[in-house]
Scaffold this motif. Structure first.
Motif, PDB file in Angstrom:
ATOM      1  N   GLY A  21       7.461 100.563  25.524  1.00 48.48           N
ATOM      2  CA  GLY A  21       7.997 100.442  24.001  1.00 48.48           C
ATOM      3  C   GLY A  21       8.884 100.924  24.744  1.00 48.48           C
ATOM      4  N   PRO A  22      10.202 101.560  23.885  1.00 45.16           N
ATOM      5  CA  PRO A  22      10.843 102.502  24.481  1.00 45.16           C
ATOM      6  C   PRO A  22      11.173 104.313  24.180  1.00 45.16           C
ATOM      7  CG  PRO A  22      10.412 101.813  21.494  1.00 45.16           C
ATOM      8  CD  PRO A  22      10.199 101.350  22.670  1.00 45.16           C
TER       9      PRO A  22
ATOM     10  N   MET B 250      19.860  97.804  23.567  1.00 45.00           N
ATOM     11  CA  MET B 250      19.519  98.618  22.768  1.00 45.00           C
ATOM     12  C   MET B 250      18.769  99.636  23.572  1.00 45.00           C
ATOM     13  SD  MET B 250      16.563  98.452  19.909  1.00 45.00           S
ATOM     14  CE  MET B 250      15.582  99.794  19.163  1.00 45.00           C
ATOM     15  N   ARG B 251      19.284 101.026  22.964  1.00 45.19           N
ATOM     16  CA  ARG B 251      18.731 101.973  24.017  1.00 45.19           C
ATOM     17  C   ARG B 251      17.498 102.745  23.764  1.00 45.19           C
ATOM     18  NH1 ARG B 251      23.246 105.940  24.428  1.00 45.19           N
ATOM     19  NH2 ARG B 251      25.517 104.748  24.814  1.00 45.19           N
TER      20      ARG B 251
ATOM     21  N   LEU C 223      13.816  93.381  18.567  1.00 43.97           N
ATOM     22  CA  LEU C 223      13.625  94.458  19.159  1.00 43.97           C
ATOM     23  C   LEU C 223      13.791  95.577  18.525  1.00 43.97           C
ATOM     24  CD1 LEU C 223      15.377  95.047  22.492  1.00 43.97           C
ATOM     25  CD2 LEU C 223      13.201  94.566  22.124  1.00 43.97           C
ATOM     26  N   ARG C 224      14.074  95.730  17.251  1.00 43.55           N
ATOM     27  CA  ARG C 224      13.679  96.641  16.185  1.00 43.55           C
ATOM     28  C   ARG C 224      12.878  96.172  15.113  1.00 43.55           C
ATOM     29  NH1 ARG C 224      17.479 100.387  15.986  1.00 43.55           N
ATOM     30  NH2 ARG C 224      19.649  99.931  16.966  1.00 43.55           N
ATOM     31  N   LYS C 225      13.039  95.036  14.709  1.00 43.95           N
ATOM     32  CA  LYS C 225      11.763  94.330  13.846  1.00 43.95           C
ATOM     33  C   LYS C 225      10.089  94.478  14.623  1.00 43.95           C
ATOM     34  CE  LYS C 225      15.066  91.205  11.277  1.00 43.95           C
ATOM     35  NZ  LYS C 225      14.944  89.330  11.005  1.00 43.95           N
ATOM     36  N   TYR C 226      10.079  94.788  15.535  1.00 46.10           N
ATOM     37  CA  TYR C 226       9.305  94.688  16.494  1.00 46.10           C
ATOM     38  C   TYR C 226       8.926  95.506  17.291  1.00 46.10           C
ATOM     39  CZ  TYR C 226       9.549  89.622  13.852  1.00 46.10           C
ATOM     40  OH  TYR C 226       9.423  88.978  12.769  1.00 46.10           O
ATOM     41  N   ILE C 227       8.687  96.343  17.014  1.00 46.73           N
ATOM     42  CA  ILE C 227       9.056  97.940  17.559  1.00 46.73           C
ATOM     43  C   ILE C 227       8.231  98.160  18.934  1.00 46.73           C
ATOM     44  CG2 ILE C 227       8.970  99.557  16.370  1.00 46.73           C
ATOM     45  CD1 ILE C 227      11.685 101.022  17.543  1.00 46.73           C
ATOM     46  N   GLY C 228       7.855  97.651  20.065  1.00 52.43           N
ATOM     47  CA  GLY C 228       7.064  98.476  20.936  1.00 52.43           C
ATOM     48  C   GLY C 228       6.044  97.605  21.278  1.00 52.43           C
ATOM     49  N   GLY C 229       5.339  97.272  22.511  1.00 56.14           N
ATOM     50  CA  GLY C 229       4.631  96.580  22.737  1.00 56.14           C
ATOM     51  C   GLY C 229       3.443  95.773  22.092  1.00 56.14           C
TER      52      GLY C 229
ATOM     53  N   PRO D 197      15.047 104.034  30.813  1.00 54.03           N
ATOM     54  CA  PRO D 197      16.868 103.573  30.229  1.00 54.03           C
ATOM     55  C   PRO D 197      17.297 105.406  29.494  1.00 54.03           C
ATOM     56  CG  PRO D 197      15.220 101.738  30.086  1.00 54.03           C
ATOM     57  CD  PRO D 197      14.646 103.617  30.850  1.00 54.03           C
ATOM     58  N   ASP D 198      18.622 104.909  29.226  1.00 52.86           N
ATOM     59  CA  ASP D 198      19.590 106.095  28.512  1.00 52.86           C
ATOM     60  C   ASP D 198      19.053 105.746  27.323  1.00 52.86           C
ATOM     61  OD1 ASP D 198      20.804 106.582  30.629  1.00 52.86           O
ATOM     62  OD2 ASP D 198      22.474 104.910  29.906  1.00 52.86           O
ATOM     63  N   VAL D 199      18.721 106.454  26.220  1.00 51.63           N
ATOM     64  CA  VAL D 199      18.669 107.108  24.923  1.00 51.63           C
ATOM     65  C   VAL D 199      19.472 107.392  24.139  1.00 51.63           C
ATOM     66  CG1 VAL D 199      15.790 107.598  25.545  1.00 51.63           C
ATOM     67  CG2 VAL D 199      17.895 109.189  25.452  1.00 51.63           C
ATOM     68  N   ALA D 200      19.851 107.564  22.565  1.00 52.26           N
ATOM     69  CA  ALA D 200      20.835 107.064  22.099  1.00 52.26           C
ATOM     70  C   ALA D 200      21.299 108.613  21.270  1.00 52.26           C
ATOM     71  CB  ALA D 200      20.785 106.603  20.577  1.00 52.26           C
ATOM     72  N   ASP D 201      20.357 109.913  21.642  1.00 51.24           N
ATOM     73  CA  ASP D 201      20.438 110.417  21.126  1.00 51.24           C
ATOM     74  C   ASP D 201      19.540 111.588  22.247  1.00 51.24           C
ATOM     75  OD1 ASP D 201      20.411 113.186  20.046  1.00 51.24           O
ATOM     76  OD2 ASP D 201      21.575 112.580  18.333  1.00 51.24           O
ATOM     77  N   PRO D 202      19.954 111.845  23.523  1.00 52.56           N
ATOM     78  CA  PRO D 202      19.206 112.779  23.989  1.00 52.56           C
ATOM     79  C   PRO D 202      18.990 114.133  23.462  1.00 52.56           C
ATOM     80  CG  PRO D 202      21.117 111.781  25.378  1.00 52.56           C
ATOM     81  CD  PRO D 202      21.701 111.900  24.103  1.00 52.56           C
ATOM     82  N   ASP D 203      19.863 114.744  23.431  1.00 52.74           N
ATOM     83  CA  ASP D 203      19.382 116.123  22.619  1.00 52.74           C
ATOM     84  C   ASP D 203      17.928 115.777  21.165  1.00 52.74           C
ATOM     85  OD1 ASP D 203      20.773 117.383  24.225  1.00 52.74           O
ATOM     86  OD2 ASP D 203      23.193 117.274  21.804  1.00 52.74           O
ATOM     87  N   LYS D 204      18.056 114.941  20.583  1.00 53.37           N
ATOM     88  CA  LYS D 204      16.981 114.569  19.876  1.00 53.37           C
ATOM     89  C   LYS D 204      15.886 114.225  20.245  1.00 53.37           C
ATOM     90  CE  LYS D 204      18.878 113.527  15.575  1.00 53.37           C
ATOM     91  NZ  LYS D 204      18.946 112.307  14.111  1.00 53.37           N
ATOM     92  N   VAL D 205      15.563 113.072  21.243  1.00 52.21           N
ATOM     93  CA  VAL D 205      14.505 112.522  22.280  1.00 52.21           C
ATOM     94  C   VAL D 205      14.186 113.655  22.299  1.00 52.21           C
ATOM     95  CG1 VAL D 205      14.165 111.045  24.077  1.00 52.21           C
ATOM     96  CG2 VAL D 205      15.418 110.369  22.748  1.00 52.21           C
ATOM     97  N   TYR D 206      14.993 115.171  23.303  1.00 55.88           N
ATOM     98  CA  TYR D 206      14.099 115.688  24.033  1.00 55.88           C
ATOM     99  C   TYR D 206      13.657 117.354  23.101  1.00 55.88           C
ATOM    100  CZ  TYR D 206      17.335 114.939  28.379  1.00 55.88           C
ATOM    101  OH  TYR D 206      17.526 113.668  29.261  1.00 55.88           O
TER     102      TYR D 206
END
Length: 389
Positions: free
Chosen positions: A67-68, A1-2, A28-34, A222-231
């Motif tokens: 976390g992600p 998962m990205r 990881l999606r259901k229990y997201i983050g630390g 780690p890589d992210v799924a959509d770098p533009d949105k993250v930036y």
């Protein structure tokens, strides 16, 4: 998962065994983050016997999870969790700094610690390499001594072993004497003055003979799924934080005298009062009397609300801490009848060196102070200590 490095390290301190743990993407999606993932791990492994697990026994599990968004969103927090010796429940206690980012850049999303080491130990993470090392030489040392000793030890070793580059010190989380003695308000400390105070997880580390965890990662995030949105998210967050002029100039200590006091919401002598007129404790007095570094930031945070405070003269000369922030300014300041920046910085530095939570510790000390004031506790009860405000 990205957003995730893809693996967690599990370290059994009883045997010294280090293994990899991976979670399916749906988990990881259901229990997201630390916090979420720690709750899932603890419930799956301890849930059926929860009532029987002593939080300070080798059977308890201690997690250090990122976390992600770690490394992308400003602050870089690590979440520390386990069965809490304070509540017997689960608390996700977080702390800012570089530790979580170093883990991610080393290829790890977190660490799961089980068992108990035979002797005082520390964990050293360098990229994919993880070792459990002897910490007997720093057991009993306070926070600052622990940081200076282990940082120099590891950095000197790396510079000698890998001379092609100049190594900076690893990031570190650690405990002080409070955690070693399994005090239930002991926090997990970081840097000189950071702490994950809630939950009493410093005492859990102490019960496992774990003095510290050090981490240094030399890889990318780690890589992210959509770098533009993250930036874009990072840009919006940074702009919002950067324009917070009040916190940028004064730090959260501004919330004490300038806000809490004027609104009658600052604790005074164990909340017997909620207001004071001691202008010597206003935030501008901290600025002029003890601040030596006015802008200090955690990883990637543009607000830089932290301040480095040092007492340079008088009976508390040499005491050093950050800010202090609102909570510690209040609970180990006015809540204890302290109304000078120098005394507040000193008490903060002692608390940080011992390694217990300033909020909980301040409440306990304030309660003891009122008991003494009312004659319920006596000097004889306290071994000769005159616990006047």
């Amino acid at each position: 998962m990205r957003g995730y490095a893809g693996k967690f390290a599990e370290i059994d301190l009883t045997t010294g065994k280090v293994s990899q743990v991976k979670f399916e993407e749906d988990i990881l999606r259901k229990y997201i983050g630390g916090r979420g993932l720690a709750a899932k791990v603890l419930w799956d492994r301890l849930g059926k016997k929860w009532d029987k697990v002593d939080p300070l026994s080798p059977e308890n599990i201690l997690t250090f999870f990122a976390g992600p968004l770690t490394g992308y969103y400003p602050g870089g927090r690590i979440c520390i969790s386990g069965k809490s010796p304070q509540s017997n429940g689960i608390i996700g206690s977080t702390m800012a700094g570089e530790f979580a980012v170093e883990l991610k850049c080393g290829g790890w999303d977190g660490i799961i610690v089980t068992g108990k080491a035979e002797k005082p130990s520390y964990i050293l993470v360098k990229d994919s390499s993880i070792e459990v090392r002897n910490a007997s030489h720093v057991w009993g040392k306070d926070g600052k001594q622990t940081i200076l000793t282990l940082s120099k030890e590891v950095r000197d070793e790396w510079n000698k072993k890998y001379p092609s580059r100049e190594w900076r010190e690893p990031s570190m989380v650690y405990i002080g004497p409070a955690g070693e003695n399994k005090c239930r308000i002991a926090g997990v400390q970081g840097k000189f003055a950071h702490g994950a105070g809630y939950g009493g997880y410093g005492s859990v580390m102490g019960s496992k003979n774990l003095k510290a965890v050090l981490a240094r990662g030399t890889g990318p995030l780690p890589d992210v799924a959509d770098p533009d949105k993250v930036y874009k998210m990072m840009d919006e967050a940074c702009k919002s934080l950067y324009t917070n002029d009040i916190f940028r100039r004064w730090g959260t200590g501004y919330l004490g005298y300038a806000v809490g006091n004027t609104q009658s919401s600052e604790p005074v002598r164990n909340w017997q009062e909620e207001w004071h007129d001691e202008k010597s404790f206003s935030v501008d007095q901290f600025e002029s009397r003890v601040w030596v570094k006015r802008y200090w930031a955690d990883f990637g945070c543009p607000t830089a609300c932290e301040k480095l405070s040092v007492v340079r003269l008088g009976e508390f000369k040499g005491a050093i801490t950050d800010n202090p922030d609102y909570e510690n300014q209040a609970y180990v300041g006015t809540n204890l009848g302290i109304f000078t920046p120098e005394a507040n910085v000193y008490v903060n530095s002692v608390i940080e060196d011992l390694g217990f939570c300033g909020i909980q510790g301040g409440n306990i000390l304030g309660f003891a102070g009122e008991l003494y004031q009312r004659g319920i506790l006596t000097k004889e009860d306290l071994g000769g200590i005159d616990l006047k405000w």
